[in-house]
Design a protein around this motif. Structure first.
Motif, mmCIF file in Angstrom:
data_model
loop_
_atom_site.group_PDB
_atom_site.id
_atom_site.type_symbol
_atom_site.label_atom_id
_atom_site.label_comp_id
_atom_site.label_asym_id
_atom_site.label_seq_id
_atom_site.Cartn_x
_atom_site.Cartn_y
_atom_site.Cartn_z
ATOM 1 N N GLY A 74 0.780 -1.227 0.000
ATOM 2 C CA GLY A 74 0.000 0.000 0.000
ATOM 3 C C GLY A 74 0.812 1.277 0.000
ATOM 4 O O GLY A 74 0.234 2.371 0.081
ATOM 5 N N GLN A 75 2.139 1.176 -0.124
ATOM 6 C CA GLN A 75 2.967 2.376 0.002
ATOM 7 C C GLN A 75 2.829 3.319 -1.194
ATOM 8 O O GLN A 75 2.645 4.530 -1.023
ATOM 9 C CB GLN A 75 4.427 1.974 0.243
ATOM 10 C CG GLN A 75 4.615 1.256 1.572
ATOM 11 C CD GLN A 75 6.048 0.827 1.818
ATOM 12 O OE1 GLN A 75 6.926 1.625 2.128
ATOM 13 N NE2 GLN A 75 6.288 -0.468 1.701
ATOM 14 N N THR A 76 2.911 2.773 -2.409
ATOM 15 C CA THR A 76 2.700 3.624 -3.582
ATOM 16 C C THR A 76 1.278 4.174 -3.612
ATOM 17 O O THR A 76 1.088 5.382 -3.841
ATOM 18 C CB THR A 76 3.025 2.873 -4.883
ATOM 19 O OG1 THR A 76 4.425 2.571 -4.914
ATOM 20 C CG2 THR A 76 2.691 3.716 -6.110
ATOM 21 N N PRO A 77 0.234 3.356 -3.411
ATOM 22 C CA PRO A 77 -1.117 3.915 -3.377
ATOM 23 C C PRO A 77 -1.278 5.048 -2.368
ATOM 24 O O PRO A 77 -1.936 6.059 -2.655
ATOM 25 C CB PRO A 77 -1.985 2.701 -3.016
ATOM 26 C CG PRO A 77 -1.256 1.553 -3.623
ATOM 27 C CD PRO A 77 0.201 1.876 -3.388
ATOM 28 N N ALA A 78 -0.664 4.913 -1.181
ATOM 29 C CA ALA A 78 -0.772 5.966 -0.173
ATOM 30 C C ALA A 78 -0.127 7.257 -0.667
ATOM 31 O O ALA A 78 -0.686 8.354 -0.498
ATOM 32 C CB ALA A 78 -0.122 5.514 1.128
ATOM 33 N N MET A 79 1.038 7.147 -1.289
ATOM 34 C CA MET A 79 1.727 8.335 -1.778
ATOM 35 C C MET A 79 0.971 8.969 -2.936
ATOM 36 O O MET A 79 0.826 10.194 -3.009
ATOM 37 C CB MET A 79 3.152 7.990 -2.194
ATOM 38 C CG MET A 79 3.978 9.198 -2.610
ATOM 39 S SD MET A 79 5.736 8.787 -2.663
ATOM 40 C CE MET A 79 6.443 10.375 -3.078
ATOM 41 N N VAL A 80 0.484 8.133 -3.846
ATOM 42 C CA VAL A 80 -0.248 8.658 -5.002
ATOM 43 C C VAL A 80 -1.505 9.392 -4.549
ATOM 44 O O VAL A 80 -1.804 10.490 -5.038
ATOM 45 C CB VAL A 80 -0.597 7.520 -5.983
ATOM 46 C CG1 VAL A 80 -1.555 8.023 -7.063
ATOM 47 C CG2 VAL A 80 0.669 6.974 -6.637
ATOM 48 N N ARG A 81 -2.252 8.823 -3.631
ATOM 49 C CA ARG A 81 -3.471 9.481 -3.149
ATOM 50 C C ARG A 81 -3.153 10.845 -2.534
ATOM 51 O O ARG A 81 -3.874 11.830 -2.756
ATOM 52 C CB ARG A 81 -4.182 8.589 -2.136
ATOM 53 C CG ARG A 81 -4.812 7.353 -2.760
ATOM 54 C CD ARG A 81 -5.699 6.615 -1.763
ATOM 55 N NE ARG A 81 -6.164 5.362 -2.339
ATOM 56 C CZ ARG A 81 -5.648 4.174 -2.084
ATOM 57 N NH1 ARG A 81 -4.618 4.059 -1.245
ATOM 58 N NH2 ARG A 81 -6.126 3.084 -2.658
ATOM 59 N N ALA A 82 -2.078 10.909 -1.758
ATOM 60 C CA ALA A 82 -1.689 12.183 -1.140
ATOM 61 C C ALA A 82 -1.308 13.208 -2.200
ATOM 62 O O ALA A 82 -1.634 14.401 -2.077
ATOM 63 C CB ALA A 82 -0.531 11.966 -0.168
ATOM 64 N N MET A 83 -0.627 12.767 -3.248
ATOM 65 C CA MET A 83 -0.240 13.675 -4.326
ATOM 66 C C MET A 83 -1.450 14.152 -5.113
ATOM 67 O O MET A 83 -1.534 15.326 -5.494
ATOM 68 C CB MET A 83 0.771 12.986 -5.235
ATOM 69 C CG MET A 83 2.114 12.724 -4.559
ATOM 70 S SD MET A 83 3.221 11.690 -5.550
ATOM 71 C CE MET A 83 3.491 12.736 -6.977
ATOM 72 N N LEU A 84 -2.386 13.254 -5.366
ATOM 73 C CA LEU A 84 -3.605 13.635 -6.082
ATOM 74 C C LEU A 84 -4.408 14.657 -5.274
ATOM 75 O O LEU A 84 -5.006 15.584 -5.843
ATOM 76 C CB LEU A 84 -4.455 12.397 -6.358
ATOM 77 C CG LEU A 84 -3.885 11.403 -7.376
ATOM 78 C CD1 LEU A 84 -4.691 10.107 -7.355
ATOM 79 C CD2 LEU A 84 -3.865 11.990 -8.782
ATOM 80 N N GLU A 85 -4.408 14.506 -3.976
ATOM 81 C CA GLU A 85 -5.167 15.413 -3.114
ATOM 82 C C GLU A 85 -4.647 16.848 -3.180
ATOM 83 O O GLU A 85 -5.419 17.798 -3.036
ATOM 84 C CB GLU A 85 -5.134 14.914 -1.673
ATOM 85 C CG GLU A 85 -6.028 13.704 -1.420
ATOM 86 C CD GLU A 85 -5.927 13.210 0.004
ATOM 87 O OE1 GLU A 85 -5.227 13.864 0.822
ATOM 88 O OE2 GLU A 85 -6.540 12.164 0.315
#
Length: 216
Positions: free
Chosen positions: A171-182
């Motif tokens: 889940g590390q990439t998904p967590a980072m991507v979601r934060a960047m999208l936000e």
């Protein structure tokens, strides 16, 4: 997508086999039908990337366990249109990144995992950086983003990022991507290599790091 339309051209241009194919070459373990290996820069040094040629080679113990985590969806960022990619597409981004500074290969895992084993040419930006405003701004600056004021960014120069972590379940990439999208990072500039290190090592592709010798 651009990456798909140029794939055959890039692979043909990076062909590293002889026009006269020997018996040994026919037994080569290939990355793509016409690509045996390619070169990237890692920590300032050139490195050849290819699959392990020993037919008896096995996946590293680091990624042999089948009980890890919960598999990520194929498209975990909906409604954002972040493209999920596999090895062939990821390799193309690796190749392009050697000459195009607007493309980066990003390892989103924690530093310990990155130092233990990573993909040649990958740069370490742990997903935890998104939790600390100063670290987040530092990462975004490296990604071509200009901070205009607190929480306001100019993404017109944002780089294309091919991002990965430990594997389908990580889940590390998904967590980072979601934060960047936000914060507004353009979804079309993010490429999610869902297979990550587990898929990469399962194909015997070149790795670097403190634990690299255990996969040879």
């Amino acid at each position: 997508m651009f990456i798909k339309t140029i794939s055959s051209v890039v692979f043909a241009g990076l062909l590293m086999t002889s026009p006269f194919v020997t018996a040994d070459e026919k037994r080569r373990v290939m990355i793509a039908p016409d690509v045996f290996s390619f070169e990237v820069m890692h920590d300032g040094e050139p490195m050849e990337v290819k699959r392990h040629q020993d037919p008896e080679n096995r996946i590293t113990d680091l990624y042999a366990r089948t009980s890890q985590g919960i598999p990520q969806p194929m498209h975990p960022f909906e409604p954002y249109d972040v493209e999920t990619i596999a090895e062939r597409e990821f390799v193309l981004y690796m190749m392009q990144a050697q000459n195009d500074k607007n493309i980066m290969i990003v390892d989103t895992r924690t530093i310990g995992w990155h130092e233990r084993l990573t993909i040649p040419g990958a740069e370490s930006y742990p997903y935890t950086m998104m939790d600390v405003p100063e670290d987040r701004d530092w990462a975004l600056d490296d990604f071509g983003v200009i901070k205009q004021s607190e929480g306001v960014y100019d993404f017109s120069g944002a780089k294309t990022l091919a991002m990965f972590c430990n594997g389908y379940w990580c889940g590390q990439t998904p967590a980072m991507v979601r934060a960047m999208l936000e914060v507004g990072y353009p979804a079309e500039k993010i490429k999610y290599y869902r297979g990550g290190m587990q898929a990469w090592t399962s194909l015997g592709l070149t790795v670097v790091g403190d634990a690299a010798d255990i996969v040879e």
